[in-house]
Design an enzyme around this catalytic site. Structure first.
Site, PDB file in Angstrom:
ATOM      1  N   LYS A   1      -2.884  15.537   1.164  1.00 15.20           N
ATOM      2  CA  LYS A   1      -2.269  15.183   2.441  1.00 15.20           C
ATOM      3  C   LYS A   1      -1.973  16.473   3.193  1.00 15.20           C
ATOM      4  O   LYS A   1      -1.379  17.407   2.636  1.00 15.20           O
ATOM      5  CB  LYS A   1      -0.967  14.404   2.236  1.00 15.20           C
ATOM      6  CG  LYS A   1      -1.136  13.029   1.608  1.00 15.20           C
ATOM      7  CD  LYS A   1       0.224  12.359   1.406  1.00 15.20           C
ATOM      8  CE  LYS A   1       0.081  10.982   0.794  1.00 15.20           C
ATOM      9  NZ  LYS A   1       1.404  10.364   0.492  1.00 15.20           N
TER      10      LYS A   1
ATOM     11  N   CYS B   1      -2.159  10.145   3.776  1.00 13.96           N
ATOM     12  CA  CYS B   1      -1.400  10.497   4.972  1.00 13.96           C
ATOM     13  C   CYS B   1       0.016   9.949   4.863  1.00 13.96           C
ATOM     14  O   CYS B   1       0.321   9.145   3.993  1.00 13.96           O
ATOM     15  CB  CYS B   1      -2.071   9.926   6.225  1.00 13.96           C
ATOM     16  SG  CYS B   1      -2.032   8.103   6.319  1.00 13.96           S
TER      17      CYS B   1
ATOM     18  N   LYS C   1       1.897  -1.170  -2.655  1.00 14.91           N
ATOM     19  CA  LYS C   1       3.150  -0.476  -2.942  1.00 14.91           C
ATOM     20  C   LYS C   1       3.990  -1.337  -3.887  1.00 14.91           C
ATOM     21  O   LYS C   1       4.279  -2.501  -3.573  1.00 14.91           O
ATOM     22  CB  LYS C   1       3.920  -0.216  -1.644  1.00 14.91           C
ATOM     23  CG  LYS C   1       3.238   0.753  -0.691  1.00 14.91           C
ATOM     24  CD  LYS C   1       3.261   2.175  -1.212  1.00 14.91           C
ATOM     25  CE  LYS C   1       2.798   3.163  -0.156  1.00 14.91           C
ATOM     26  NZ  LYS C   1       2.860   4.569  -0.635  1.00 14.91           N
TER      27      LYS C   1
END
Length: 330
Positions: A246, A274, A150
């Site tokens: 997702k 997810c 991230k």
């Protein structure tokens, strides 16, 4: 026989804060749906996501509003007309799949005509932090097959370089969560291949991804926030190489299966992702993982305590939940 639907808000504290470019999460707030028919019950879970204008209260209200229709026998095929794609439909859809399989004495995989869940190499996420902290986190899992990093706009080059230096072996997904501009992407593009990045996930805001048309980057680019259902695929052509499916975006396993088939037919690679959730949200998604080039289903691994019988991670390999947890009559 009449059915009874129950919807509840459950909260799972995280073992460590989960940081991305748009904020920090310290708990997973989910909606759990249980649909009972006689002595048999099916369960589903969803994560209302503020990025898509969803809240726990609104999701619960939407689900409870269709409870009479479910009680009267509405099926998965009816849900698209009852609820929009999103968290509410996901929880109900997955609960109906689970219930149907249990009533039939079989599995969801058998009902869907697909292979059953197997252990999968699933990404271990390195949350957004200082480059030094991200390097320390990466060093602890440098042996796993796949990492997801991230990043944001502050210093993504330092963040990525630090993780790659600490974990030289794993495949890498970089996820800016819509925080970059096309100028940021162009500036970093020459370095991405040197860092051996396997996938770049949603670098630009969904409303600005037209700038990706014609962009010839060194690594495949994956649509996440820009993709919800199969209806979005045509707009992504020429911008993205891979799509992240997702269930909380598609509105459940039913649409996710249709989206996966449509995406493959149009030449897109698949990623299965997810939200931060419990294993009840992951079990249906695992049925899609065997056909995906990238699997990112580590949501339950962030929890301080998961639901009993949930998924198990062993060195970056995610094993399905225990028999009878979701989607089979065991």
């Amino acid at each position: 026989m009449l059915r009874h639907l129950d919807a509840a808000h459950d909260r799972f504290g995280l073992s460590t804060p989960f940081r991305i470019s748009r904020g920090v999460k310290t708990a997973a707030d989910v909606v759990t749906v249980t649909i009972r028919q006689g002595e048999t019950a099916g369960r589903g879970e969803a994560v209302p996501y503020a990025r898509y204008g969803e809240t726990i209260d609104d999701t619960l209200a939407a689900i409870r509003a269709i409870a009479p229709r479910i009680a009267a026998g509405a099926t998965r095929a009816d849900l698209a007309a009852l609820l929009p794609a999103g968290a509410a439909r996901n929880a109900v859809d997955c609960a109906l799949w689970d219930l149907e399989a249990r009533l039939a004495g079989t599995s969801v995989a058998a009902l869907a005509g697909i292979a059953g869940p197997v252990a999968l190499p699933s990404a271990i996420t390195i949350g957004l932090d200082t480059p030094d902290a991200m390097a320390r986190a990466a060093a602890k899992v440098a042996h796993v097959p796949l990492l997801k990093i991230k990043v944001d706009r502050t210093d993504p080059a330092a963040q990525i370089a630090a993780v790659r230096a600490a974990a030289p072996a794993p495949r890498l997904i970089v996820d800016p969560n819509e925080s970059w501009t096309i100028e940021t992407l162009a500036a970093l593009a020459p370095y991405l291949s040197g860092w051996r990045i396997d996938l770049l996930e949603q670098p630009l805001p969904a409303g600005e991804d037209g700038a990706l048309a014609g962009f010839d980057g060194p690594v495949p680019v994956c649509a996440d926030e820009s993709l919800h259902t199969a209806a979005d695929l045509d707009a992504l052509a020429g911008r993205y190489d891979v799509v992240n499916i997702k269930l909380d975006k598609t509105g459940g396993l039913t649409e996710a299966l249709a989206l996966a088939n449509a995406a493959r037919a149009k030449g897109f690679g698949l990623m299965i992702g997810c939200m931060v959730c419990s294993s009840l949200g992951i079990a249906p998604a695992m049925l899609l993982g065997a056909e995906a080039a990238f699997v990112d289903l580590d949501g339950p691994l962030w929890l301080g305590e998961d639901r009993p019988g949930g998924v198990i991670d062993r060195n970056g390999m995610l094993s399905p939940p225990a028999p009878g947890f979701w989607g089979d009559a065991a």
